[in-house]
Design a protein around this motif. Structure first.
Motif, PDB file in Angstrom:
ATOM      1  N   UNK A 522       7.680  42.266  -7.534  1.00  0.00           N
ATOM      2  CA  UNK A 522       8.270  43.528  -7.089  1.00  0.00           C
ATOM      3  C   UNK A 522       7.263  44.667  -7.000  1.00  0.00           C
ATOM      4  N   UNK A 523       6.073  44.473  -7.544  1.00  0.00           N
ATOM      5  CA  UNK A 523       5.075  45.533  -7.506  1.00  0.00           C
ATOM      6  C   UNK A 523       4.469  45.664  -6.113  1.00  0.00           C
ATOM      7  N   UNK A 524       4.303  46.904  -5.669  1.00  0.00           N
ATOM      8  CA  UNK A 524       3.682  47.136  -4.359  1.00  0.00           C
ATOM      9  C   UNK A 524       2.253  46.591  -4.325  1.00  0.00           C
ATOM     10  N   UNK A 525       1.578  46.617  -5.481  1.00  0.00           N
ATOM     11  CA  UNK A 525       0.201  46.126  -5.541  1.00  0.00           C
ATOM     12  C   UNK A 525       0.127  44.629  -5.258  1.00  0.00           C
ATOM     13  N   UNK A 526       1.239  43.911  -5.458  1.00  0.00           N
ATOM     14  CA  UNK A 526       1.244  42.460  -5.240  1.00  0.00           C
ATOM     15  C   UNK A 526       0.977  42.127  -3.779  1.00  0.00           C
ATOM     16  N   UNK A 527       1.545  42.911  -2.882  1.00  0.00           N
ATOM     17  CA  UNK A 527       1.337  42.654  -1.457  1.00  0.00           C
ATOM     18  C   UNK A 527      -0.117  42.911  -1.080  1.00  0.00           C
ATOM     19  N   UNK A 528      -0.719  43.948  -1.655  1.00  0.00           N
ATOM     20  CA  UNK A 528      -2.136  44.225  -1.407  1.00  0.00           C
ATOM     21  C   UNK A 528      -2.988  43.044  -1.854  1.00  0.00           C
ATOM     22  N   UNK A 529      -2.646  42.484  -3.015  1.00  0.00           N
ATOM     23  CA  UNK A 529      -3.389  41.331  -3.529  1.00  0.00           C
ATOM     24  C   UNK A 529      -3.235  40.137  -2.598  1.00  0.00           C
ATOM     25  N   UNK A 530      -2.020  39.870  -2.173  1.00  0.00           N
ATOM     26  CA  UNK A 530      -1.784  38.733  -1.282  1.00  0.00           C
ATOM     27  C   UNK A 530      -2.579  38.892   0.016  1.00  0.00           C
ATOM     28  N   UNK A 531      -2.597  40.096   0.536  1.00  0.00           N
ATOM     29  CA  UNK A 531      -3.313  40.329   1.791  1.00  0.00           C
ATOM     30  C   UNK A 531      -4.821  40.148   1.614  1.00  0.00           C
ATOM     31  N   UNK A 532      -5.350  40.646   0.489  1.00  0.00           N
ATOM     32  CA  UNK A 532      -6.797  40.539   0.284  1.00  0.00           C
ATOM     33  C   UNK A 532      -7.209  39.088   0.055  1.00  0.00           C
ATOM     34  N   UNK A 533      -6.403  38.327  -0.701  1.00  0.00           N
ATOM     35  CA  UNK A 533      -6.737  36.928  -0.942  1.00  0.00           C
ATOM     36  C   UNK A 533      -6.601  36.102   0.336  1.00  0.00           C
ATOM     37  N   UNK A 534      -5.676  36.482   1.200  1.00  0.00           N
ATOM     38  CA  UNK A 534      -5.512  35.767   2.470  1.00  0.00           C
ATOM     39  C   UNK A 534      -6.703  35.991   3.393  1.00  0.00           C
ATOM     40  N   UNK A 535      -7.457  37.069   3.129  1.00  0.00           N
ATOM     41  CA  UNK A 535      -8.593  37.395   3.975  1.00  0.00           C
ATOM     42  C   UNK A 535      -9.867  36.695   3.592  1.00  0.00           C
ATOM     43  N   UNK A 536      -9.797  35.779   2.639  1.00  0.00           N
ATOM     44  CA  UNK A 536     -11.011  35.056   2.223  1.00  0.00           C
ATOM     45  C   UNK A 536     -11.617  34.272   3.383  1.00  0.00           C
TER      46      UNK A 536
END
Length: 536
Positions: A522-536
């Motif tokens: 539910x944390x907004x930061x979770x989506x940021x993390x998912x997006x950054x890890x997807x950019x590997x």
């Protein structure tokens, strides 16, 4: 489960060294460690010397320890004829600069001459579609002075989790309020200070009324001509000009149906500001290289800056040095001790560990934001951040608090580390003060990195139940952002040693394993993390 550190590593954590580092960095010789000053340069030299002695490498890509933080500064030099003036005539209410109002421009104007500026009260100054909340509605505030409360609207019985209940959201932070007012074209913004909503007395703000205020080099489009605060007394007077009370304003602002209030008064002021370009703070970046997963990292942070010297106070024969013993010489001491423990632990950890002391925290977390934007490690490869700021120098406790830990799996690691030290984890007693948004872990969280800010517990050993409240009152009243925050004989280093051991255990466990903490979904930061890890 967190791996258990070697006994040699834990033995390296020493209250004697914690005291020595804190005493040195908060001594008058370091001149309050003001950003971009000789005092900060001396501080940086000291920290680098300690890191080298411990055995760390420079953490920047070129192998150096220094990361320049380009800034600009602004200082109020004159402030006269400031008042709220009733539109229907009558006697204006003068505002004394310092006791009643403070402020600086968001841009680079040198003079502010206002007369007849319209005033609009905008409640909490929040627009957030996710909560179906809009304090501005369709009101045009272009070219006007907007007045707002800090913090979030209070939860209600029908919406007990509104704006995360008692936990401050980013919408409640003063930085957000200014950003939203700027986006809407306001001329300026005045935030209403009350000790209950801010968590500290107005003297913390007015003590630096004529001091240097540092900002990012880039000036935002539509920068506010005045971004400031007014005292509770001034706000009450302004509300009365509209035939209301401050309590009326609070009641109205707590409703989703709130409509902005055009106050039948205008704002006038004559102010002058001095600007300086080319101001440079310095982040210190040390590194312990990892072994088989060296491209990944755990980052420890502590801010080394404080408020420098008040030359006018010195001219009056007063103590003008803001030594910052607790805030945050103590945190730097913790970070250095933790680095020493990592080196003493033997073979390099699996992941690299960075030890970063940042500049310009007191100016709005500018140093940590610069590091996050220019990190030597991509944020997607930073597994976790552990931040130490203002250690417990009042005594040992039976508990410990991890600000923001509950937002991610860091809470479980904190609980394990605390249990290993015979401590229990308790929650922040003042979540509405928004400490998660007021220290350097925020830059990492906004970049998607799970983070925790190690904070002080409530249950002091051998002390009465109300001792923690006494400690907070003493700190806010006598030390926080005041020259009184200096080394004194009554400071105790048992509590900060507990915090240091817990902070070390968390980072050691993550750095020596393949653990990868995740945000709560539910944390907004979770989506940021998912997006950054997807950019590997």
């Amino acid at each position: 489960m967190l791996p258990e550190p070697p006994e040699a590593a834990l033995a390296a954590l020493d209250s004697v060294d914690l005291r020595a580092h804190t005493a040195t960095l908060s001594s008058d010789a370091f001149e309050g460690r003001g950003t971009g000053t000789a005092g900060e340069r001396k501080t940086v030299d000291y920290i680098i010397a300690q890191m080298r002695e411990i055995g760390l490498e420079g953490g920047m890509p070129d192998g150096s320890f220094r990361q320049p933080v380009p800034l600009r500064s602004v200082r109020t030099t004159e402030a006269e004829n400031i008042a709220f003036a009733p539109e229907a005539g009558g006697t204006p209410m003068p505002l004394a600069y310092g006791p009643d109002i403070i402020g600086t421009p968001g841009g680079t104007i040198s003079n502010l001459d206002l007369a007849g500026a319209e005033i609009v009260f905008v409640g909490y100054g929040i627009t957030n579609p996710g909560y179906d909340w809009d304090d501005y509605k369709d009101t045009d505030v272009r070219g006007k002075i907007v007045v707002s409360f800090v913090n979030d609207p209070p939860a209600t019985s029908s919406e007990p989790t509104l704006f995360q209940a008692d936990t401050l959201t980013y919408n409640g932070r003063w930085t957000y309020k200014y950003e939203e007012a700027r986006r809407r074209g306001a001329l300026g913004m005045l935030l209403v200070h009350t000790e209950a909503t801010a968590g500290y007395p107005f003297s913390v703000l007015n003590g630096d009324a004529y001091g240097e205020h540092y900002k990012n080099v880039e000036v935002p489009e539509g920068a506010l001509a005045l971004a400031g605060w007014i005292s509770e007394q001034a706000a009450r007077g302004l509300a009365r000009m509209g035939g209301m009370s401050l309590e009326d304003w609070f009641r109205m602002a707590g409703s989703r149906s709130f409509q902005p209030v055009s106050v039948p008064a205008t704002f006038e002021a004559s102010m002058a500001f001095a600007h300086a370009e080319g101001v440079t703070g310095t982040n210190v970046v040390g590194k312990l290289p990892g072994a088989d997963a060296a491209q990944e990292a755990v980052v420890y942070t502590a801010h080394h800056d404080h408020l420098g010297i008040d030359r006018e106070a010195e001219a009056r024969g007063e103590d003008g040095i803001y030594n910052g013993a607790i805030d945050n010489a103590s945190g730097v001491a913790m970070l250095l001790e933790i680095a020493e423990a990592f080196v003493a632990s033997g073979p390099p950890p699996r992941r690299s560990v960075y030890f970063v002391t940042v500049s310009a925290e007191e100016s709005g977390l500018l140093g940590s934001a610069h590091f996050a934007a220019n990190s030597p490690v991509p944020l997607r490869d930073i597994i976790a951040n552990v931040n130490v700021d203002s250690g417990n120098l009042y005594g040992e406790t039976d508990d410990i608090v991890g600000i923001g830990a509950e937002r991610s799996e860091m809470f479980g690691y904190l609980t394990e580390a605390a249990r290993a030290e015979g401590l229990r984890v308790t929650m922040d007693v003042a979540p509405n003060q928004g400490l998660f948004f007021r220290s350097d872990q925020l830059a990492f969280a906004r970049g998607g990195v799970p983070a925790v800010f190690i904070n002080t517990g409530e249950s002091y050993r051998g002390r009465p139940a109300d001792y923690a409240a006494q400690v907070r009152a003493d700190y806010r009243g006598k030390r926080y952002h005041q020259p009184g925050d200096e080394m004194t004989d009554d400071l105790s280093f048992g509590g900060i040693l507990q915090q240091t051991r817990v902070a070390f255990r968390i980072g050691y466990g993550i750095a020596t394993s393949d653990l990868r903490p995740q945000w709560r979904p539910s944390e907004a930061f979770a989506e940021t993390r998912r997006a950054s890890e997807a950019g590997r």
